[in-house]
Scaffold this active site. Sequence first.
Site, PDB file in Angstrom:
ATOM      1  N   TYR A 194      -0.245   8.580  -2.327  1.00  0.00           N
ATOM      2  CA  TYR A 194      -0.129   8.437  -3.782  1.00  0.00           C
ATOM      3  C   TYR A 194      -1.324   9.066  -4.498  1.00  0.00           C
ATOM      4  CZ  TYR A 194       3.623   4.857  -3.536  1.00  0.00           C
ATOM      5  OH  TYR A 194       4.788   4.171  -3.349  1.00  0.00           O
ATOM      6  N   GLY A 195      -2.442   9.151  -3.799  1.00  0.00           N
ATOM      7  CA  GLY A 195      -3.707   9.543  -4.430  1.00  0.00           C
ATOM      8  C   GLY A 195      -3.686  10.914  -5.071  1.00  0.00           C
TER       9      GLY A 195
ATOM     10  N   GLU B  62      -6.649   9.135   9.056  1.00  0.00           N
ATOM     11  CA  GLU B  62      -5.298   9.070   9.631  1.00  0.00           C
ATOM     12  C   GLU B  62      -5.196   9.847  10.938  1.00  0.00           C
ATOM     13  OE1 GLU B  62      -2.005   9.341   6.994  1.00  0.00           O
ATOM     14  OE2 GLU B  62      -2.666   7.458   6.117  1.00  0.00           O
TER      15      GLU B  62
ATOM     16  N   ASP C 122       0.858  -1.180   0.000  1.00  0.00           N
ATOM     17  CA  ASP C 122       0.000   0.000   0.000  1.00  0.00           C
ATOM     18  C   ASP C 122       0.894   1.230   0.000  1.00  0.00           C
ATOM     19  OD1 ASP C 122      -2.468   1.441   0.095  1.00  0.00           O
ATOM     20  OD2 ASP C 122      -2.108   1.829   2.205  1.00  0.00           O
ATOM     21  N   SER C 123       0.365   2.345  -0.469  1.00  0.00           N
ATOM     22  CA  SER C 123       1.123   3.595  -0.442  1.00  0.00           C
ATOM     23  C   SER C 123       1.403   4.027   1.000  1.00  0.00           C
ATOM     24  CB  SER C 123       0.342   4.688  -1.167  1.00  0.00           C
ATOM     25  OG  SER C 123      -0.937   4.812  -0.606  1.00  0.00           O
TER      26      SER C 123
ATOM     27  N   CYS D  70      -3.469  -0.762  -2.438  1.00  0.00           N
ATOM     28  CA  CYS D  70      -3.678   0.649  -2.751  1.00  0.00           C
ATOM     29  C   CYS D  70      -4.494   0.793  -4.029  1.00  0.00           C
ATOM     30  CB  CYS D  70      -2.306   1.301  -2.932  1.00  0.00           C
ATOM     31  SG  CYS D  70      -2.348   3.009  -3.466  1.00  0.00           S
ATOM     32  N   ASN D  71      -5.621   1.498  -3.933  1.00  0.00           N
ATOM     33  CA  ASN D  71      -6.467   1.689  -5.113  1.00  0.00           C
ATOM     34  C   ASN D  71      -5.787   2.522  -6.176  1.00  0.00           C
ATOM     35  OD1 ASN D  71      -9.618   0.885  -4.866  1.00  0.00           O
ATOM     36  ND2 ASN D  71      -8.691   1.089  -2.859  1.00  0.00           N
ATOM     37  N   SER D  72      -5.046   3.554  -5.758  1.00  0.00           N
ATOM     38  CA  SER D  72      -4.366   4.407  -6.735  1.00  0.00           C
ATOM     39  C   SER D  72      -3.357   3.576  -7.515  1.00  0.00           C
ATOM     40  CB  SER D  72      -3.644   5.560  -6.028  1.00  0.00           C
ATOM     41  OG  SER D  72      -4.537   6.262  -5.183  1.00  0.00           O
TER      42      SER D  72
ATOM     43  N   CYS E 208     -10.925   3.049  -1.603  1.00  0.00           N
ATOM     44  CA  CYS E 208      -9.684   3.484  -0.950  1.00  0.00           C
ATOM     45  C   CYS E 208      -9.558   2.695   0.342  1.00  0.00           C
ATOM     46  CB  CYS E 208      -9.725   4.984  -0.668  1.00  0.00           C
ATOM     47  SG  CYS E 208      -8.356   5.579   0.351  1.00  0.00           S
ATOM     48  N   THR E 209      -8.346   2.220   0.614  1.00  0.00           N
ATOM     49  CA  THR E 209      -8.158   1.337   1.775  1.00  0.00           C
ATOM     50  C   THR E 209      -8.501   1.997   3.108  1.00  0.00           C
ATOM     51  OG1 THR E 209      -5.845   1.998   1.811  1.00  0.00           O
ATOM     52  CG2 THR E 209      -6.386  -0.067   0.716  1.00  0.00           C
ATOM     53  N   HIS E 210      -8.476   3.326   3.153  1.00  0.00           N
ATOM     54  CA  HIS E 210      -8.806   3.995   4.420  1.00  0.00           C
ATOM     55  C   HIS E 210     -10.300   3.981   4.709  1.00  0.00           C
ATOM     56  CE1 HIS E 210      -4.781   5.649   3.882  1.00  0.00           C
ATOM     57  NE2 HIS E 210      -4.806   6.131   5.097  1.00  0.00           N
TER      58      HIS E 210
END
Lengths: 253, 253
Positions: free
Chosen positions: A39-40, A150, A7-8, A71-73, A181-183
């Site tokens: 990264y997004g 975060e 992941d980023s 990471c989706n991006s 998005c992972t968040h």
Amino acid sequence: MAIGVFDSGIGGLTVFRTIAKEFPKLDIYYFGDTARVPYGIRSKDTIIKYTTECIDYLVKHYNLEAIVIACNSASSYAIDSLKIKFNLPVLGVIDPGVRAALTTTKTNNILVIGTKATVNSNAYPNKINQISPLTKIYQQACPLFVPIVEEGLFNHKVAETMVKEYLSPYIDKIDTVILGCTHYPLLKETISKLYPDLNLVDSSIAILDDLRNLQITFNESGKRLIHITDKTQSFETLKNILAGNTPFKIVSM
Amino acid sequence: MAIGVFDSGIGGLTVFRTIAKEFPKLDIYYFGDTARVPYGIRSKDTIIKYTTECIDYLVKHYNLEAIVIACNSASSYAIDSLKIKFNLPVLGVIDPGVRAALTTTKTNNILVIGTKATVNSNAYPNKINQISPLTKIYQQACPLFVPIVEEGLFNHKVAETMVKEYLSPYIDKIDTVILGCTHYPLLKETISKLYPDLNLVDSSIAILDDLRNLQITFNESGKRLIHITDKTQSFETLKNILAGNTPFKIVSM
């Protein structure tokens, strides 16, 4: 053998947690590029460059059987290039997210939420249209969700304010939201409180089927190690919530 | 000759704008490390490494007379190391901000707001205590302010929500706030609307005296060039607001 989860940053620990729980004996090496997150907001070329450097580190240090791009991006932009460079199965979050959403929606109206990079890539709409051309897809970038998560503010009123800001224009039109998005899984509760009828698709769960299909040898020792490129305060906050006392090491990039 | 203005991203364009307006004939080379922004969440070692790489680029390409470190995180951690490495005057934003705050406060109670890195560095309290040991200093990290500004949401209710969240605990105790991050001047209006009696110290204005004191040769052509390490959507948004049609180039780091 083992798998790598990239992941980023630390949001991918939601994916790490889900996989670790489902496959307790699998060796899992997580890599979060915390020195260069997020990264997004970055361009396609930069995302490919950074992702390749990190995966290269994992491949050189561990005998990996597969790589999960949490990471989706990075999934949106780098998967094809990674598949060419590394001679390994590379699983992204886009395909399983799309399958889960198409299985879930009853009205065939789906909203994809994600970072700017993910939305601009059109990775979700392109994939959905390939499989189901009549599905109507909306997209919304939610750039404030990552910092909110975060900061551990997912239950604060600022999370509600921004969920309403980003989602309210679509609520009458859709029945399913892809958390792209992972968040975002950490905002599930706030979203469901405001919009209880929405179906929320969490790719970290959808990806488990892809892993099962790989028929990896799951008879390992359940070794886990988290790699980060910088030790930040957000890492400590989210690591405690998502990965407990899993050991970690800092890698210079 | 010319000066370099460095920031981790594009927030430093507030400083660029102020200097450019005050010294129309000065050649100004701005460097924003947009591929690796934000520095405010990174560790001290990483901040020093990244800042040094960027300044090195400017020094090798232009005949600079001085360097302005517009980034508070870099000013907090990297100034000493930069002064040793580069044989040039290196101006940070901490000293002028401190001087302006001490001149402004009537009650000798100051709040410093900034990124986590700036707050954790204690750069402002240490400097204030050196000059004025009896001044009472409070600090508050405001990590959501940068994404709010970069999304252009400085007049949105989310800005009000977070200004209240971060500032309300201190309002009865202080009369002056140091805006310890280059992005924060864009929140001045929202802060002043909620707390009209507060004095707000903007380092981008305070630094002008330091530049005058350097007695740089200001008889140049007024050449300006912005360097960024990645072309992001936030860059385009804020560049239009803060630097109009100034030319820019992308540099790989």
